[in-house]
Write an enzyme that holds these catalytic residues in place. Structure first.
Site, PDB file in Angstrom:
ATOM      1  N   CYS A   1       0.798  -1.237   0.000  1.00 60.21           N
ATOM      2  CA  CYS A   1       0.000   0.000   0.000  1.00 60.21           C
ATOM      3  C   CYS A   1       0.828   1.282   0.000  1.00 60.21           C
ATOM      4  O   CYS A   1       0.697   2.100  -0.905  1.00 60.21           O
ATOM      5  CB  CYS A   1      -0.921   0.039   1.214  1.00 60.21           C
ATOM      6  SG  CYS A   1      -2.042  -1.355   1.288  1.00 60.21           S
TER       7      CYS A   1
ATOM      8  N   HIS B   1      -1.343   6.355   2.370  1.00 57.66           N
ATOM      9  CA  HIS B   1      -1.298   5.433   3.491  1.00 57.66           C
ATOM     10  C   HIS B   1      -1.197   6.289   4.750  1.00 57.66           C
ATOM     11  O   HIS B   1      -0.409   7.236   4.803  1.00 57.66           O
ATOM     12  CB  HIS B   1      -0.085   4.510   3.364  1.00 57.66           C
ATOM     13  CG  HIS B   1      -0.135   3.361   4.318  1.00 57.66           C
ATOM     14  ND1 HIS B   1      -0.881   2.236   4.064  1.00 57.66           N
ATOM     15  CD2 HIS B   1       0.430   3.180   5.537  1.00 57.66           C
ATOM     16  CE1 HIS B   1      -0.758   1.408   5.093  1.00 57.66           C
ATOM     17  NE2 HIS B   1       0.028   1.950   5.989  1.00 57.66           N
TER      18      HIS B   1
END
Ligand SMILES: *[C@@H]1O[C@H](CO)[C@@H](O)[C@H](O)[C@H]1NC(C)=O
Ligand SMILES: *[C@@H]1O[C@H](CO)[C@@H](O)[C@H](O)[C@H]1NC(C)=O
Ligand SMILES: *[C@@H]1O[C@H](CO)[C@@H](O)[C@H](O)[C@H]1NC(C)=O
Ligand SMILES: *[C@@H]1O[C@H](CO)[C@@H](O)[C@H](O)[C@H]1NC(C)=O
Ligand SMILES: *[C@@H]1O[C@H](CO)[C@@H](O)[C@H](O)[C@H]1NC(C)=O
Ligand SMILES: *[C@@H]1O[C@H](CO)[C@@H](O)[C@H](O)[C@H]1NC(C)=O
Ligand SMILES: *[C@@H]1O[C@H](CO)[C@@H](O)[C@H](O)[C@H]1NC(C)=O
Ligand SMILES: *[C@@H]1O[C@H](CO)[C@@H](O)[C@H](O)[C@H]1NC(C)=O
Ligand SMILES: *[C@@H]1O[C@H](CO)[C@@H](O)[C@H](O)[C@H]1NC(C)=O
Ligand SMILES: *[C@@H]1O[C@H](CO)[C@@H](O)[C@H](O)[C@H]1NC(C)=O
Length: 564
Positions: A81, A135
């Site tokens: 991610c 993130h």
């Protein structure tokens, strides 16, 4: 004043003016203002969607696909991610952002790079983040990069705090932290779930924007860039249990290539640690690192992933419907991506954390309003009811809408959206770009999207690049997500039309450079014979000449994939 000429492409005028012996390109905006951007990022979504030929039920995204350009060959630059998001949001690759783990902030590590939303903000847009766009945590300085990227602080649903909590009901009535977690939403803390809250909030903002309310200080006349990051189908598979009933377990098929390939180097294997951590999977006492996962759980994981995807599809449908009802749809560019893929039992692997195409390949849809009709539904929805979302919505099949099979990379998104919105184009980064705030290591996809340049695809990139770090050759407990200080090896991979090739190399995180002479392992998949990447032929004599060429291509890097 030199002679200038323009052509109408999509909703913008693309103009050229001779400058320094070359034609310089720029864009003119129509009087009614620039388009809005709705940027949808779905966590851990591989192209497991109806519109990509999957049996998964995704009528809303399929409907969007019919009115979009659907890219069949799009790849993330790292299948994790934070690195993937830092990469596509700055349009730089991991070796430039220096983000390889979940903790590093690119402004501290790689450079003070301008992000996609930041560029829109600096060009007069109102920009807002909802859910997981960057993130969270240290990877975006605990602020989702506010105030650089966003006009207002990022919105996080209040129920994300239950992600690692024991909220999944077991048959004996006790609650646990499970991987497989279909829930009765009314019995959950706060009576809701993150993606439901996210859709609610996005709908609220869309309504406010269209009605001119300024509760978030957004001026109604400003165009907006809304980043909307959905949390599912990332683990745990926590979603309204109704979605599981779409997938009776007896209809779920095993991966046809569920066995661990004998030729797979240890260093290429990911250990699906994020699944093993959960109580239901931990109770299976799976052998580390290779398992295998029992067939029963292999099927359950696929079933729950599918259901989680249908759940996100329903939430996206609610947002798109609100956009359409608000009348903003006619002037809103919509982009939908997964941040990277996911292995669903193929090669005896689950999760991402690898260089397999299953982990790097993502869905990519780009919808540009005047080019494509915007009517998301025959049936209008006002409030969310599971039944409403799935009744009377014929599933779309693969092949509907416009399709591009060109090699594209998520670093291409930033310059593409910029061009579509008619902002000044972003130029390509030089080989060292740490001091340059705005540049791209991707390529604008505009030529592939424009109706006037149908031949563009045959002249496009001929490979895509991705990479994945490892702490060691042998699988360890930090193989999947090594922290920066523990990274010793980098797996570089390139996809061409006929091959996927990877070299796992010694790597120095201080310089972000591999040692090309220190090769721990190679992978070569002959995609004409083995599209599933089941058989690594890197050691076979007849492939040694090709490997020599592909090694050279890998060393030359991504710039060499571009057409001359
Ligand atoms: C980073 O860029 C932002 C936006 O251009 C600027 O405001 C800030 O001062 C820069 N920071 C550094 C340390 O250069
Ligand atoms: C990041 O978001 C997740 C939910 O996805 C949450 O569990 C976690 O606490 C957040 N971390 C930080 C550092 O904010
Ligand atoms: C990150 O946050 C810290 C603490 O709030 C702040 O001092 C620092 O300036 C931020 N970094 C950047 C690049 O803005
Ligand atoms: C929309 O406006 C209402 C009324 O002012 C406000 O309560 C709500 O928070 C706004 N929504 C968003 C997402 O800002
Ligand atoms: C809205 O604007 C006011 C006044 O300009 C400011 O004090 C406030 O912090 C702003 N709110 C947000 C969410 O940016
Ligand atoms: C896993 O190990 C525990 C403790 O050794 C044992 O109680 C349990 O029965 C084992 N489960 C399975 C599925 O083998
Ligand atoms: C991972 O393994 C190392 C050494 O083998 C050990 O020190 C560490 O505690 C382990 N970490 C976890 C989270 O199990
Ligand atoms: C990287 O830098 C650190 C700190 O300066 C140093 O301790 C380490 O040995 C360096 N690593 C390599 C591979 O040069
Ligand atoms: C390797 O590259 C050379 C030069 O580009 C080319 O002539 C040759 O056909 C390639 N060999 C293979 C096996 O692909
Ligand atoms: C891609 O095309 C470039 C430019 O035509 C060429 O130099 C390069 O060898 C090709 N790369 C691959 C992997 O085919």
């Amino acid at each position: 004043m030199p002679q200038m000429f323009c052509q109408v492409a999509i909703h913008i005028c693309e103009c050229f003016v001779p400058y320094a012996g070359k034609l310089r390109r720029f864009f003119l905006h129509p009087a009614e203002g620039r388009p809005n951007v709705l940027f949808l990022v779905v966590d851990d979504l591989r192209p497991e969607l109806g519109c990509y030929g999957s049996p998964v039920i995704t009528p809303n995204i399929d409907q969007l696909a019919i009115q979009s350009i659907r890219f069949t060959n799009a790849h993330a630059q790292q299948a994790l991610c934070a690195p993937s998001r830092a990469s596509f949001l700055t349009s730089r690759r991991p070796d430039t952002t220096k983000v390889y783990d979940l903790d590093t902030y690119w402004r501290n590590a790689g450079g003070n790079f301008t992000t996609l939303p930041q560029y829109f903000k600096e060009n007069g847009y109102f920009t807002a983040s909802m859910g997981k766009v960057f993130h969270n945590g240290t990877a975006s300085n605990e602020t989702d990069d506010y105030p650089y990227s966003w006009s207002v602080p990022a919105y996080h649903p209040s129920t994300t705090k239950y992600k690692r909590k024991k909220v999944c009901l077991s048959p004996d009535g006790t609650r646990h932290e499970y991987l497989l977690c279909p829930v009765d939403v009314s019995q959950q803390p706060e009576g809701t779930l993150p993606d439901i809250q996210l859709a609610d909030n996005a709908i609220s903002m869309i309504r406010n924007m269209s009605s001119g309310l300024k509760s978030t200080n957004a001026s109604s006349h400003l165009p907006f860039f809304l980043g909307l990051g959905f949390y599912k189908p990332h683990v745990p598979f926590k979603f309204p249990k109704e979605f599981l009933s779409l997938y009776p377990i007896e209809t779920i098929k095993m991966a046809t290539n569920k066995n661990l390939p004998a030729s797979l180097p240890d260093v290429a294997f990911e250990t699906y640690s994020s699944l093993r951590e959960r109580e239901d999977i931990a109770a299976l006492n799976l052998s580390f690192p290779y398992g295998p996962m029992p067939d029963k759980y292999h099927l359950l994981i696929r079933q729950h992933y599918y259901a989680a995807v249908s759940y996100v599809d329903a939430m996206i449908g609610r947002v798109l419907n609100a956009l359409e009802q608000s009348s903003l749809a006619d002037n809103t560019i919509i982009v939908l991506i997964g941040d990277h893929g996911w292995q669903l039992g193929e090669h005896s692997e689950f999760a991402k954390f690898s260089n397999y195409a299953l982990a790097t390949r993502v869905p990519l849809l780009i919808h540009v309003p005047p080019l494509l009709k915007t009517s998301f539904y025959q049936k209008k929805l006002t409030t969310f009811h599971f039944q409403d979302v799935f009744q009377n919505m014929p599933q779309q099949t693969e092949g509907s809408g416009k399709v591009s099979n060109a090699f594209v990379e998520l670093v291409d998104i930033f310059p593409t959206i910029v061009d579509l919105a008619g902002l000044p184009s972003v130029s390509e980064c030089p080989s060292v770009s740490h001091e340059i705030q705005l540049c791209t290591e991707g390529t604008s996809l505009l030529p592939l999207i424009k109706p006037v340049s149908a031949g563009a695809e045959s002249m496009w990139k001929n490979c895509t690049f991705s990479q994945y770090p490892r702490p060691d050759i042998q699988p360890k407990n930090n193989t999947d997500v090594p922290k920066l200080k523990d990274i010793r090896i980098m797996g570089y991979t390139l996809q061409t039309k006929y091959y996927r090739f990877a070299e796992w190399l010694g790597f120095d995180t201080n310089t972000s450079k591999p040692d090309w002479s220190n090769v721990y392992a190679r992978e070569l998949y002959d995609l004409e014979k083995d599209v599933e990447e089941n058989n690594n032929v890197a050691d076979e004599p007849q492939y040694q000449l090709i490997i020599k060429n592909l090694t050279k291509a890998l060393q030359k890097g991504w710039r060499n994939c571009k057409p001359l």
